[in-house]
Design a protein around this motif. Structure first.
Motif, PDB file in Angstrom:
ATOM      1  N   SER A 530       0.815  -1.213   0.000  1.00  0.00           N
ATOM      2  CA  SER A 530       0.000   0.000   0.000  1.00  0.00           C
ATOM      3  C   SER A 530       0.849   1.264   0.000  1.00  0.00           C
ATOM      4  CB  SER A 530      -0.934  -0.009   1.214  1.00  0.00           C
ATOM      5  OG  SER A 530      -0.207  -0.130   2.418  1.00  0.00           O
ATOM      6  N   GLY A 531       2.005   1.226   0.662  1.00  0.00           N
ATOM      7  CA  GLY A 531       2.843   2.419   0.705  1.00  0.00           C
ATOM      8  C   GLY A 531       3.336   2.832  -0.668  1.00  0.00           C
ATOM      9  N   ALA A 532       3.689   1.863  -1.510  1.00  0.00           N
ATOM     10  CA  ALA A 532       4.148   2.179  -2.858  1.00  0.00           C
ATOM     11  C   ALA A 532       3.023   2.766  -3.698  1.00  0.00           C
ATOM     12  CB  ALA A 532       4.713   0.923  -3.517  1.00  0.00           C
ATOM     13  N   VAL A 533       1.802   2.244  -3.544  1.00  0.00           N
ATOM     14  CA  VAL A 533       0.657   2.782  -4.293  1.00  0.00           C
ATOM     15  C   VAL A 533       0.384   4.221  -3.870  1.00  0.00           C
ATOM     16  CG1 VAL A 533      -1.805   2.505  -4.762  1.00  0.00           C
ATOM     17  CG2 VAL A 533      -0.338   0.497  -4.600  1.00  0.00           C
ATOM     18  N   GLU A 534       0.450   4.472  -2.572  1.00  0.00           N
ATOM     19  CA  GLU A 534       0.220   5.825  -2.064  1.00  0.00           C
ATOM     20  C   GLU A 534       1.281   6.790  -2.591  1.00  0.00           C
ATOM     21  OE1 GLU A 534       0.345   8.185   2.229  1.00  0.00           O
ATOM     22  OE2 GLU A 534       0.640   6.030   2.130  1.00  0.00           O
ATOM     23  N   ALA A 535       2.545   6.384  -2.566  1.00  0.00           N
ATOM     24  CA  ALA A 535       3.619   7.248  -3.053  1.00  0.00           C
ATOM     25  C   ALA A 535       3.471   7.525  -4.542  1.00  0.00           C
ATOM     26  CB  ALA A 535       4.969   6.605  -2.762  1.00  0.00           C
ATOM     27  N   LEU A 536       3.103   6.499  -5.305  1.00  0.00           N
ATOM     28  CA  LEU A 536       2.925   6.675  -6.749  1.00  0.00           C
ATOM     29  C   LEU A 536       1.767   7.623  -7.045  1.00  0.00           C
ATOM     30  CD1 LEU A 536       3.778   5.856  -9.595  1.00  0.00           C
ATOM     31  CD2 LEU A 536       2.275   3.872  -9.413  1.00  0.00           C
ATOM     32  N   GLU A 537       0.669   7.477  -6.303  1.00  0.00           N
ATOM     33  CA  GLU A 537      -0.487   8.348  -6.528  1.00  0.00           C
ATOM     34  C   GLU A 537      -0.142   9.804  -6.240  1.00  0.00           C
ATOM     35  OE1 GLU A 537      -5.079   8.961  -4.900  1.00  0.00           O
ATOM     36  OE2 GLU A 537      -3.800   7.381  -4.086  1.00  0.00           O
ATOM     37  N   GLU A 538       0.515  10.060  -5.099  1.00  0.00           N
ATOM     38  CA  GLU A 538       0.855  11.438  -4.753  1.00  0.00           C
ATOM     39  C   GLU A 538       1.824  12.042  -5.766  1.00  0.00           C
ATOM     40  OE1 GLU A 538       2.253  11.641  -0.790  1.00  0.00           O
ATOM     41  OE2 GLU A 538       0.326  11.116   0.119  1.00  0.00           O
ATOM     42  N   ALA A 539       2.784  11.251  -6.229  1.00  0.00           N
ATOM     43  CA  ALA A 539       3.738  11.764  -7.206  1.00  0.00           C
ATOM     44  C   ALA A 539       3.054  12.072  -8.538  1.00  0.00           C
ATOM     45  CB  ALA A 539       4.870  10.763  -7.408  1.00  0.00           C
ATOM     46  N   LEU A 540       2.113  11.232  -8.931  1.00  0.00           N
ATOM     47  CA  LEU A 540       1.412  11.459 -10.198  1.00  0.00           C
ATOM     48  C   LEU A 540       0.565  12.723 -10.147  1.00  0.00           C
ATOM     49  CD1 LEU A 540       0.285   7.827 -11.132  1.00  0.00           C
ATOM     50  CD2 LEU A 540       2.001   9.212 -12.287  1.00  0.00           C
ATOM     51  N   LEU A 541      -0.092  12.962  -9.018  1.00  0.00           N
ATOM     52  CA  LEU A 541      -0.960  14.130  -8.912  1.00  0.00           C
ATOM     53  C   LEU A 541      -0.171  15.432  -8.846  1.00  0.00           C
ATOM     54  CD1 LEU A 541      -3.702  12.824  -6.454  1.00  0.00           C
ATOM     55  CD2 LEU A 541      -3.864  13.138  -8.915  1.00  0.00           C
ATOM     56  N   LYS A 542       1.134  15.345  -8.638  1.00  0.00           N
ATOM     57  CA  LYS A 542       1.973  16.547  -8.606  1.00  0.00           C
ATOM     58  C   LYS A 542       2.526  16.910  -9.977  1.00  0.00           C
ATOM     59  CE  LYS A 542       3.502  16.001  -3.811  1.00  0.00           C
ATOM     60  NZ  LYS A 542       4.660  15.726  -2.920  1.00  0.00           N
ATOM     61  N   ILE A 543       2.282  16.062 -10.976  1.00  0.00           N
ATOM     62  CA  ILE A 543       2.816  16.332 -12.307  1.00  0.00           C
ATOM     63  C   ILE A 543       2.147  17.575 -12.890  1.00  0.00           C
ATOM     64  CG2 ILE A 543       3.005  15.458 -14.668  1.00  0.00           C
ATOM     65  CD1 ILE A 543       3.193  12.652 -13.549  1.00  0.00           C
ATOM     66  N   GLU A 544       2.940  18.536 -13.338  1.00  0.00           N
ATOM     67  CA  GLU A 544       2.410  19.755 -13.949  1.00  0.00           C
ATOM     68  C   GLU A 544       2.183  19.500 -15.433  1.00  0.00           C
ATOM     69  OE1 GLU A 544       1.508  22.456 -12.499  1.00  0.00           O
ATOM     70  OE2 GLU A 544       2.146  21.858 -10.489  1.00  0.00           O
ATOM     71  N   VAL A 545       0.931  19.638 -15.843  1.00  0.00           N
ATOM     72  CA  VAL A 545       0.585  19.400 -17.241  1.00  0.00           C
ATOM     73  C   VAL A 545      -0.150  20.609 -17.785  1.00  0.00           C
ATOM     74  CG1 VAL A 545       0.475  16.903 -17.011  1.00  0.00           C
ATOM     75  CG2 VAL A 545      -1.558  18.259 -16.559  1.00  0.00           C
TER      76      VAL A 545
END
Length: 722
Positions: A530-545
């Motif tokens: 679960s920790g890896a999924v949480e880290a991946l989600e937070e990192a993805l939502l920080k992507i500036e597009v």
């Protein structure tokens, strides 16, 4: 009906029977109230009979001010056989009249009327609340009924559309509250959870008596920059090869271990927590700092202070925990320990040899040098300034360090006991997961009957995998645990619905839709922990597009990719991102049939770079992984010459010698980047084996092969993105 019949009591002719009415007997509901037959009999409302308005026998013929004929004693319509009726139903209370008057005076917006505050009226809402929740709060505060549809109308007048049951974010409620004269406060998740537990008579802030507290082992977090040797250091401390199980030598999730060492002639225990160093795992490092007593900051002597080193240092200082510096890689060429100590002074860490109070130990994790001195420094720091005590004689409470799904054991959560004692058979709840503890296993795979404070154990039989960092508590029974978990799950679902990647106004949305510029990338995230999924989600939502692109994460979970994930991706046109997991056979077949794109990653920054490039439309032609064959291990043979040989049956595709391969066990990648070094049918070496044929596969030095594992071979093909 208006004529006077002879012998009326009001005229003093003597008592009359109940049914002696003019025109014969009439039902009570047809009787005239207040007719002249019940008028007062003379001055002072008294008749000749002596009673007020009565006849000679003293029977009353009418009540002063209450009407006469057909009126009951309470002023209502008379009941059958002359019985008095109840109070008039149509009469309104003073409070109702006042509310109606105030509502008429209330200002109207969009054709609806809503009670307004004075600008300082505070309304507290939970995260992910809806219009219906806001209407209920206003109604409870003012006493006026507030239809949720009225709030929807007001919000529409303010330029935003929402339904009455849709979860909204804090900014929307603030705008709506300011328009209506209310100060809207969004309750933090911590306060909301605290209020939930208090409703079940559970107090997390309960004070302990000093006589109940006993000494517990210190909890130590190993932090630092990526590839500075944190896991190698733990490896040297535990004398176990932890790095071999991690892709690229990068820690993908938190591990917790307890070791014993001799300090001043006494055997003492220390609990270690390993945190990832990559920048995407910021939340996991912060979580590790929150549950720890002492932080070991690992700095490579040949590399010095790096960005994640500074970030880990800030997390530890923000948590207020003492820091012990481990200068690693002293055996590497170009190691400069003095330079590292000088750099640390810029961040407020002055070593003892420079006159400060920070202990800095020079170690070599690769050669095992300086490990004893480092453990002594940790225990000295713990004894000098920390009060490490806990009450073991109470219900256990702690934190979930990590969680995963195991095919044979279900949801398995690694928990750290902070106080109390956790025993097998107790009912616990951790976040939205609940269950009764069937078994506990330590880091060595041995069963544990009771876990005391500062002890990390793996707990089995939970209903689902809790999130890393969730607090767990022991409840009286399964029912209480289930109710707490369900309420938490409902609150979390509403909060997730209100959490948007970005919001767009109605005008902007219409214009972008007309121009054909609205695009959305829907993702489904699945990972091994679960920790890896949480880290991946937070990192993805920080992507500036770009503003015309939306990123939506419609589902996230732990475990292998299932058929239901593929179905969801089919409906929402989503891409499935698998982090260290693989789909089962049914999910793979359905994905191929429906054309669902499934991406697999074992290192987190590869996923971030590719998804960010997809959003920005800058992807160049690249090589993609194509599955060439899958073989199921039916038997395992040991050979002194060739090593471990897997007797397999080819399930699909073709197995080719020298092809790249990976081992999959229960949907989770066990080993990657392997090569089919030997391939035989019976005693003959072959170059390839097709579907439904048996063969023997040799994977070099790999020994961890079990019956039921899958060997997946892949080949790289160039793919041009459109």
């Amino acid at each position: 009906m208006g004529r006077s019949a002879p012998g009326r009591p009001a005229q003093g002719d003597g008592p009359r029977r109940p049914l002696d009415r003019d025109g014969g007997s009439r039902p009570p509901f047809q009787s005239r109230t207040g007719g002249h037959g019940g008028r007062p009999g003379g001055p002072g409302f008294g008749g000749p009979g002596g009673g007020p308005g009565g006849g000679p026998g003293g029977r009353p013929g009418g009540r002063p001010g209450a009407g006469g004929r057909g009126r009951g004693p309470g002023g209502g319509t008379a009941g059958a056989f002359g019985r008095g009726g109840g109070k008039s139903k149509s009469r309104k209370s003073k409070r109702t009249k006042r509310q109606e008057f105030e509502m008429r005076e209330a200002p109207s917006l969009g054709g609806v009327t809503i009670p307004r505050g004075d600008g300082s009226t505070v309304i507290r809402l939970r995260q992910g609340a809806s219009m219906s929740d806001f209407a209920d709060k206003i109604e409870a505060l003012t006493g006026f009924p507030v239809p949720p549809g009225n709030l929807v109308t007001v919000l529409f007048q303010l330029g935003e559309m929402a339904t009455a049951t849709e979860s909204l974010d804090a900014a929307t409620f603030e705008v709506l509250g300011a328009e209506l004269g209310y100060q809207v406060e969004i309750v933090s998740p911590e306060d909301e959870d605290k209020e939930l537990l208090e409703s079940f008579d559970i107090d997390l802030d309960e004070e302990e008596n000093d006589e109940d507290l006993v000494i517990r082992p210190p909890v130590v977090t190993v932090m630092g920059h990526v590839d500075h040797g944190k896991t190698k250091l733990l490896d040297a401390i535990r004398s176990a090869n932890v790095v071999a199980g991690e892709a690229g030598g990068i820690t993908q999730h938190i591990g917790a271990y307890q070791v014993w060492t001799e300090h001043e002639g006494i055997e003492r225990a220390i609990t270690f927590i390993d945190t990832p160093g990559h920048e995407a795992f910021t939340a996991m490092r912060a979580r590790g700092a929150q549950v720890t007593d002492i932080a070991i900051l690992v700095v490579a002597a040949d590399d010095g202070i790096m960005p994640q080193t500074i970030e880990a240092l800030n997390h530890a200082q923000a948590a207020g925990v003492p820091i012990v510096v481990a200068i690693n890689k002293m055996d590497a060429p170009g190691a400069k320990a003095d330079k590292v100590l000088q750099q640390l002074t810029e961040f407020g860490l002055v070593a003892e040899e420079y006159g400060g109070d920070t202990q800095a130990v020079k170690v070599s994790a690769l050669k095992g040098e300086g490990i004893t001195e480092l453990l002594d420094a940790v225990l000295l720091t713990a004894d000098a300034g920390l009060d490490l005590r806990a009450n073991p004689n109470r219900s256990a409470r702690g934190v979930a360090i990590e969680a995963r799904l195991d095919k044979g054991r279900g949801a398995v959560a690694t928990v750290l006991i902070e106080s109390g004692t956790l025993r097998v058979g107790e009912a616990i709840v951790a976040g939205t997961a609940y269950g009764r503890v069937r078994a506990m296993i330590d880091e060595n795979g041995e069963s544990v009957e009771a876990a005391f404070p500062s002890r990390p154990v793996a707990v089995q039989s939970l209903s689902s995998a809790p999130r890393a960092g969730d607090t767990f508590i022991v409840t009286d029974d399964d029912r209480t645990a289930r109710q707490i978990a369900e309420k938490r799950e409902a609150a979390e679902r509403n909060a997730q619905l209100a959490k948007a990647r970005k919001r767009i106004s109605l005008e902007d949305f219409t214009k972008a839709l007309e121009d054909g510029k609205i695009e959305a990338l829907n993702l489904i995230l699945k990972g091994d922990v679960s920790g890896a999924v949480e880290a991946l989600e937070e990192a993805l939502l920080k992507i500036e597009v770009d503003e015309s692109v939306q990123l939506r994460i419609i589902h996230r979970g732990v475990g292998a990719i299932t058929e239901s994930d593929v179905n969801l991706a089919t409906i929402d046109n989503a891409i499935i991102v698998g982090f260290n997991v693989r789909p089962d056979s049914k999910a793979r077949e359905r994905a191929q049939r429906e054309g669902v794109d499934i991406r697999f990653y074992s290192v987190i920054y590869n996923a971030l770079e590719e998804i960010e490039s997809s959003l920005k439309g800058m992807l160049k032609p690249e090589f993609e992984e194509v599955q060439s064959g899958v073989a199921e291990v039916r038997e395992v043979f040991k050979s002194s010459k060739a090593g471990t040989i897997a007797g397999c049956l080819v399930r699909s595709g073709t197995i080719t010698r020298n092809a790249k391969a990976r081992i999959i066990r229960d949907g989770v990648v066990l080993a990657d980047d392997l090569t089919i070094e030997s391939l035989r049918r019976f005693k003959d070496d072959v170059t390839e084996v097709k579907t439904d044929f048996e063969c023997g596969i040799g994977l070099g030095k790999l020994k961890d092969i079990q019956i039921g594992d899958e060997i997946e071979t892949i080949e790289m093909k160039e793919k041009v993105r459109e």
